[in-house]
Scaffold this motif. Structure first.
Motif, short mmCIF file in Angstrom:
data_model
loop_
_atom_site.label_atom_id
_atom_site.label_comp_id
_atom_site.label_asym_id
_atom_site.label_seq_id
_atom_site.Cartn_x
_atom_site.Cartn_y
_atom_site.Cartn_z
N GLY A 80 0.81 -1.22 0.00
CA GLY A 80 0.00 0.00 0.00
C GLY A 80 0.84 1.26 0.00
O GLY A 80 0.48 2.26 -0.63
N VAL A 81 1.97 1.23 0.70
CA VAL A 81 2.88 2.38 0.70
C VAL A 81 3.55 2.54 -0.65
O VAL A 81 3.66 3.65 -1.19
N ASP A 82 3.98 1.42 -1.23
CA ASP A 82 4.66 1.48 -2.52
C ASP A 82 3.74 2.02 -3.62
O ASP A 82 4.16 2.84 -4.45
N VAL A 86 4.24 10.49 1.89
CA VAL A 86 4.54 9.07 1.71
C VAL A 86 6.02 8.84 1.97
O VAL A 86 6.87 9.58 1.46
N ASN A 87 6.31 7.82 2.75
CA ASN A 87 7.70 7.41 2.98
C ASN A 87 7.80 5.91 2.70
O ASN A 87 7.39 5.09 3.52
N SER A 88 8.32 5.56 1.53
CA SER A 88 8.44 4.15 1.16
C SER A 88 9.77 3.54 1.60
O SER A 88 10.04 2.37 1.32
N HIS A 89 10.60 4.33 2.28
CA HIS A 89 11.89 3.85 2.78
C HIS A 89 11.72 3.32 4.20
O HIS A 89 10.73 3.59 4.88
N GLN A 112 -3.17 7.96 9.48
CA GLN A 112 -1.85 7.35 9.36
C GLN A 112 -1.99 5.89 8.95
O GLN A 112 -2.94 5.21 9.33
N TYR A 113 -1.03 5.44 8.17
CA TYR A 113 -0.95 4.03 7.75
C TYR A 113 0.52 3.66 7.84
O TYR A 113 1.35 4.20 7.09
N PRO A 173 7.09 7.80 10.06
CA PRO A 173 7.80 6.52 10.22
C PRO A 173 8.18 5.91 8.88
O PRO A 173 7.64 6.27 7.83
N GLY A 174 9.09 4.95 8.93
CA GLY A 174 9.43 4.21 7.73
C GLY A 174 8.23 3.43 7.22
O GLY A 174 7.40 2.96 7.99
N ARG A 175 8.11 3.35 5.89
CA ARG A 175 7.03 2.63 5.21
C ARG A 175 5.66 3.08 5.74
O ARG A 175 4.91 2.29 6.30
N SER A 176 5.38 4.34 5.50
CA SER A 176 4.12 4.89 6.03
C SER A 176 3.52 5.91 5.07
O SER A 176 4.20 6.44 4.19
#
Length: 498
Positions: free
Chosen positions: A317-319, A421-424, A447-448, A487-490
């Motif tokens: 979902g983040v990607d 979006v933070n995909s890292h 938030q996710y 956060p990472g991956r969020s």
């Protein structure tokens, strides 16, 4: 271990001191996110939504030409929450209006008309089109099919009265050797000439926008002439443009994807909308996720080769959100997600193209009622669909150079949405600002945060639908910042839209 999001309002107050050494207190510009006041595109945004429709195997799989009442209720409730601004629905004569040599629109009563009724009632615009037909010998145009196709389009507009139909496309992915056009540009152009003539003769032109070319690009610009040649030849008869893309994770996160789609957007004639007509997210087959995908397909008796088994994982979902935001920043005026439901299309007999938010026939046909449940990536996609609505204006957000970081904003009717979006894997502390002052009263903050497997942190109701993590009053300007722990991956979305 749970990761908690902390958001606080920080006022940056500067003062000047006579001989102060400012190097002792450098301004923190590296972590600033600045919402710009100049929009990405002058064209109003059409919206985000999934590919829907199909279900051509419903009779064979369930014994009925339509869904049972429970499945209709589930589908409609979920799509109502998703609230897409635009969906893509494809038809074909054999499934929808022509069987055994007889033209019969009533074939579509069971599924297609019910879906279009729903779109009409809920204000969802539709990119409608046809998959194409079998290629004729010697590069001939299938005039008989075009005659029936435009008759059916007229039926949808006149008899059924569907004003939700916004775009019409004649053939799916014509540059591919798998299509009925088979990559033959000359055949495609001649087919479109006949299509446009038939539409004019039947009073259909200017009642629905003709969109083209619907080509599937790779991570290069080699299909540019499928936009420039129709633009030069047809002029304003082509009223909007679209392409498809299925980038890999390394292309999206490495930056090449953004450059490629920006190029295609740049060659569209001024004033014409550009839609990402299919957006699917893949993983490099040599990567860990790519290898896992192949293994999962092999282990799933119902998964066809054309599947992305990462749909079951929260990080997916983040990607996808990363890719969607990049499309908005590149100036695309709408995005179609591939896709809504595994059950829409088959891949080699009774195997599925697993790409969906769920599989509505999990219980009826595929041995698992659990497969009908909402998958994690629905959560962030529902936020993007709902809060980047049709008619909004998209604004870029300046971001520091941090891996996986994307941000975009939208405004409509005096209300604002901001998506981060933070995909890292790394977490970032960021200071959200605005070039022009924004007062966001009662802003909902969602938030996710992707965890292991299907687990994620994100507030939701009993049906699995997203609800705000908090409600905040936020003032943004160049000297007023909202500090966000990302956060990472969020994905974090802040909105004052309803």
């Amino acid at each position: 271990m749970k990761i908690h999001i902390v958001i606080c309002l920080v006022m940056f107050i500067s003062a000047t001191f006579g001989c102060q050494d400012t190097s002792m207190n450098p301004k923190n510009i590296n972590n600033d996110l600045i919402i710009r006041s100049t929009p990405v595109s002058a064209i109003p945004f059409v919206g985000i939504g999934p590919q829907w429709g199909g279900y051509d195997n419903i009779l064979r799989w369930t014994g009925s030409s339509t869904f049972n009442a429970k499945d209709w209720e589930v589908l409609e409730e979920r799509v109502q929450f998703l609230r897409p601004g635009l969906v893509r629905i494809m038809a074909s004569q054999g499934w929808n209006y022509y069987q055994n040599g007889v033209y019969s629109p009533a074939i579509s009563e069971g599924v297609l008309f019910r879906i279009l009724d729903f779109c009409q009632e809920n204000g969802i615009q539709v990119m409608y089109g046809e998959w194409g037909e079998e290629a004729l010998p010697n590069g001939e145009v299938d005039a008989a099919w075009l005659e029936r196709s435009t008759d059916f389009l007229k039926y949808l507009l006149d008899t059924r009265g569907y004003t939700c139909l916004k775009y019409y496309n004649m053939c799916n992915e014509p540059a591919g050797d798998w299509s009925s056009i088979g990559g033959d540009y000359s055949l495609w152009q001649r087919t479109y000439e006949q299509l446009l003539s038939l539409m004019e003769a039947k009073g259909l032109n200017n009642r629905i926008e003709v969109i083209a070319p619907d080509v599937a690009i790779w991570n290069d610009t080699s299909l540019s002439d499928w936009i420039t040649r129709p633009a030069a030849y047809f002029g304003d008869k082509i009223q909007a443009y679209d392409i498809h893309s299925y980038p890999t994770d390394d292309q999206v996160k490495g930056g090449s994807y953004r450059k490629v789609i920006a190029h295609y957007r740049s060659i569209v004639p001024d004033g014409k909308a550009m839609i990402m007509g299919e957006l699917g997210f893949k993983y490099n087959p040599n990567s860990a996720h790519g290898i896992t995908n192949v293994a999962r397909i092999a282990d799933d008796p119902f998964a066809g080769d054309d599947s992305n088994m990462m749909i079951y994982d929260a990080f997916y979902g983040v990607d996808v959100a990363d890719a969607v935001v990049q499309n908005m920043l590149a100036g695309y005026d709408g995005v179609i997600l591939w896709n809504m439901d595994d059950a829409m299309y088959s891949d080699n007999g009774d195997k599925l193209k697993r790409w969906g938010f769920w599989n509505i026939f999990g219980e009826e046909k595929f041995g698992s009622s659990a497969d009908e449940a909402i998958r994690p990536w629905f959560y962030p996609m529902s936020l993007l669909c709902r809060y980047f609505p049709n008619g909004s204006t998209i604004y870029p957000v300046d971001v520091p150079e941090k891996k996986g970081l994307q941000a975009v904003s939208a405004k409509k009717d005096g209300r604002t949405t901001i998506a981060l979006v933070n995909s890292h894997a790394s977490s970032y502390t960021l200071h959200l600002k605005a070039e022009e002052r924004l007062h966001l009263q009662g802003a909902k903050v969602y938030q996710y945060i992707a965890g292991d497997g299907a687990s994620f942190e994100g507030a939701k109701d009993s049906k699995g639908f997203a609800i705000p993590n908090s409600v905040e009053d936020i003032d943004l300007h160049q000297d007023d910042a909202f500090t966000v722990q990302l956060p990472g991956r969020s994905v974090i979305l802040i909105t004052t839209m309803q």
